[in-house]
Enzyme design. Sequence first.
Site, PDB file in Angstrom:
ATOM      1  N   GLY A  16     -25.714  -1.065   2.708  1.00 62.10           N
ATOM      2  CA  GLY A  16     -24.695  -1.943   2.875  1.00 62.10           C
ATOM      3  C   GLY A  16     -23.304  -0.973   2.931  1.00 62.10           C
ATOM      4  N   GLY A  32     -35.431   0.580  -1.729  1.00 67.03           N
ATOM      5  CA  GLY A  32     -34.740  -0.212  -2.545  1.00 67.03           C
ATOM      6  C   GLY A  32     -34.182  -1.504  -1.924  1.00 67.03           C
ATOM      7  CB  THR A  77     -16.311   4.285  13.527  1.00 64.07           C
ATOM      8  OG1 THR A  77     -16.360   5.375  12.502  1.00 64.07           O
ATOM      9  CG2 THR A  77     -17.589   4.172  14.205  1.00 64.07           C
ATOM     10  CB  CYS A 127     -19.800   2.920   7.374  1.00 67.07           C
ATOM     11  SG  CYS A 127     -18.228   3.215   7.100  1.00 67.07           S
ATOM     12  NE  ARG A 161     -15.209  -1.836   2.936  1.00 70.61           N
ATOM     13  CZ  ARG A 161     -14.771  -1.086   3.605  1.00 70.61           C
ATOM     14  NH1 ARG A 161     -14.290  -1.283   4.815  1.00 70.61           N
ATOM     15  NH2 ARG A 161     -14.893   0.301   3.332  1.00 70.61           N
ATOM     16  CE  LYS A 179     -18.870   7.415  11.295  1.00 73.24           C
ATOM     17  NZ  LYS A 179     -17.743   7.533  10.295  1.00 73.24           N
ATOM     18  CE  LYS A 218      -4.380  -0.746   2.204  1.00 76.49           C
ATOM     19  NZ  LYS A 218      -5.190  -0.321   3.355  1.00 76.49           N
ATOM     20  CG  LEU A 239     -14.688   9.945   4.720  1.00 72.29           C
ATOM     21  CD1 LEU A 239     -14.929   8.753   3.645  1.00 72.29           C
ATOM     22  CD2 LEU A 239     -13.056  10.326   4.473  1.00 72.29           C
TER      23      LEU A 239
HETATM   24  C1  UDX Z   1     -21.984   6.276   5.459  1.00 70.39           C
HETATM   25  C2  UDX Z   1     -22.229   7.562   5.882  1.00 70.39           C
HETATM   26  O1  UDX Z   1     -22.891   8.172   5.058  1.00 70.39           O
HETATM   27  C3  UDX Z   1     -21.027   8.631   6.259  1.00 70.39           C
HETATM   28  O2  UDX Z   1     -21.516   9.776   7.041  1.00 70.39           O
HETATM   29  C4  UDX Z   1     -19.908   7.840   7.510  1.00 70.39           C
HETATM   30  O3  UDX Z   1     -19.006   8.345   7.592  1.00 70.39           O
HETATM   31  C5  UDX Z   1     -19.763   6.476   6.712  1.00 70.39           C
HETATM   32  O4  UDX Z   1     -20.851   5.456   6.156  1.00 70.39           O
HETATM   33  P1  UDX Z   1     -21.200   5.599   3.248  1.00 70.39           P
HETATM   34  O5  UDX Z   1     -20.885   4.056   3.716  1.00 70.39           O
HETATM   35  O6  UDX Z   1     -19.845   5.981   2.079  1.00 70.39           O
HETATM   36  O7  UDX Z   1     -21.134   6.655   4.106  1.00 70.39           O
HETATM   37  O8  UDX Z   1     -22.540   5.209   2.365  1.00 70.39           O
HETATM   38  P2  UDX Z   1     -24.085   6.107   2.284  1.00 70.39           P
HETATM   39  O9  UDX Z   1     -23.784   7.144   1.138  1.00 70.39           O
HETATM   40  O10 UDX Z   1     -24.240   6.530   3.731  1.00 70.39           O
HETATM   41  O11 UDX Z   1     -24.754   4.979   1.621  1.00 70.39           O
HETATM   42  C6  UDX Z   1     -25.076   3.726   2.502  1.00 70.39           C
HETATM   43  C7  UDX Z   1     -26.077   2.652   1.751  1.00 70.39           C
HETATM   44  O12 UDX Z   1     -27.154   3.253   2.169  1.00 70.39           O
HETATM   45  C8  UDX Z   1     -25.435   2.371   0.462  1.00 70.39           C
HETATM   46  O13 UDX Z   1     -25.450   1.030   0.200  1.00 70.39           O
HETATM   47  C9  UDX Z   1     -26.756   3.024  -0.332  1.00 70.39           C
HETATM   48  O14 UDX Z   1     -27.149   2.506  -1.535  1.00 70.39           O
HETATM   49  C10 UDX Z   1     -27.719   2.980   0.750  1.00 70.39           C
HETATM   50  N1  UDX Z   1     -28.792   4.027   0.484  1.00 70.39           N
HETATM   51  C11 UDX Z   1     -28.636   5.299   0.821  1.00 70.39           C
HETATM   52  C12 UDX Z   1     -30.204   3.755   0.277  1.00 70.39           C
HETATM   53  O15 UDX Z   1     -30.429   2.356   0.057  1.00 70.39           O
HETATM   54  N2  UDX Z   1     -31.162   4.501   0.503  1.00 70.39           N
HETATM   55  C13 UDX Z   1     -30.889   5.736   0.287  1.00 70.39           C
HETATM   56  O16 UDX Z   1     -31.814   6.639   0.284  1.00 70.39           O
HETATM   57  C14 UDX Z   1     -29.537   6.279   0.469  1.00 70.39           C
END
Ligand code: UDX
Length: 446
Positions: free
Chosen positions: A268, A264, A129, A271, A341, A215, A37, A161
């Site tokens: 996933g 939907g 986290t 996080c 993931r 968080k 890395k 983020l």
């Molecule tokens: C998330 C948090 O948003 C972020 O603030 C934190 O720091 C890390 O976890 P992330 O895992 O990048 O970020 O994805 P995010 O945009 O939150 O989406 C998570 C999941 O929810 C995705 O699988 C997305 O498809 C799903 N999702 C999101 C839905 O099914 N419906 C929605 O309306 C929004």
Amino acid sequence: MAPRITVIGTGYLGATHAAAMAELGFEVLGLDVVPEKVEMLSRGQVPMYEPGLEELLGRHVAGMEGSSGRLRFTTSYPEVAEFGDVHFVCVNTPQRHGEYACDMSYVDAAFESLAPLLNRPALVVGKSTVPVGSAARLAKRLAELAPAGTDVELAWNPEFLREGFAVQDTLHPDRIVAGVRSEHAERLLREVYAQPLAEGSPFVVTDFPTAELVKTAANSFLATKISFINAMAEVCEAADGDVVKLAEAIGHDDRIGRKFLRAGIGFGGGCLPKDIRAFMARAGELGADQALTFLREVDSINMRRRGHMVELTRDAVGGALLGKRIAVLGATFKPDSDDVRDSPALNVAGQLHLQGAQVTVYDPKGNRNAQTIFPTLAYADSALEAVGGADVVLHLTEWREFRELDPERLGEAVSVKHLLDGRNALDPELWRKAGWTFRALGRPTA
Ligand code: UDX
């Protein structure tokens, strides 16, 4: 003199944070225990797909043509301890195998490696986290191990983020949370974040436990919002309602808001799923498990979506999956990422395959990672190739290029013009006009 910054752990969070800190004008040294890395990053290459990150690295990695030279990477803890005034700990905290609780071994290892080498004043800043209570424990460990004694301090500064927007979210955070125990620590963090603060990012100062909880609370709220709308989708399907219209209508109430109400196949990624589980586990340890039992429901609504998608697919192909050809568009857990993931899309593809269907997957960026996890699925290089001869097409990750697909053209390639939209992101009218049977989660059938 501006503080010198180190970033420990160069995954999604750490690599982005390191590059962003260099962009803000600091001298930065990133550390990872994986030499490959470090070699990649030192060449300005990013081990994952994240829009804008490679450009940002290229602008700052030492030795790259035209770069500021402010950013370097190493595998050496002594070098990091010697170099830094502020050490950001950005290692991951995955779900523990077979348990809900999170695995703190990477965080613990980072502290145990760094602390005994801290011979000079330093602020260690936790970004990972973690379960509430970790910061207090780690502060104690620092005090026991660091030769510089009380000149070494801890702060907790959670990261919010989103993948796909990581660069933007890091450079222009919508809030900065600083869990601190002294004015000195607060001052140093204000110095590090001077630029976003000047642009108006709110700065919320808290104690350690609150910073850690912000968080997990934020992610729990987001997960709850998604599961709420997915529960409404279930009711809509039973009652012949339209969850997309329902979300639009309730979203006009700005106390509710429109965001994160896309029904939907659910959430996933690295996080939300593991964070809500670790939060439940931690609340249990603290004797507050009742407060979070609703998260169990949030989790099960979410997991149910995947099974429901499989059942809809089975219906679509006439009741038996065995030998049926299924095209799956999307493998990543969300668009603009190559992260698979705990991806609902890949999970559905895998379930269909295990039940005897012939599944071909296409994802604009995620094929390679998906192939590592599910080598037995077939992979195509384009949507058009994936749908060739398909009995049904599943839209499972809402990449922009899927919204721009031409239903006529795809119609000529498939065996049966049947589309299931697992993300409520395609226009039903467009597909139906081209002769497709179109079904979406939580929406009327025609
Ligand atoms: C998330 C948090 O948003 C972020 O603030 C934190 O720091 C890390 O976890 P992330 O895992 O990048 O970020 O994805 P995010 O945009 O939150 O989406 C998570 C999941 O929810 C995705 O699988 C997305 O498809 C799903 N999702 C999101 C839905 O099914 N419906 C929605 O309306 C929004």
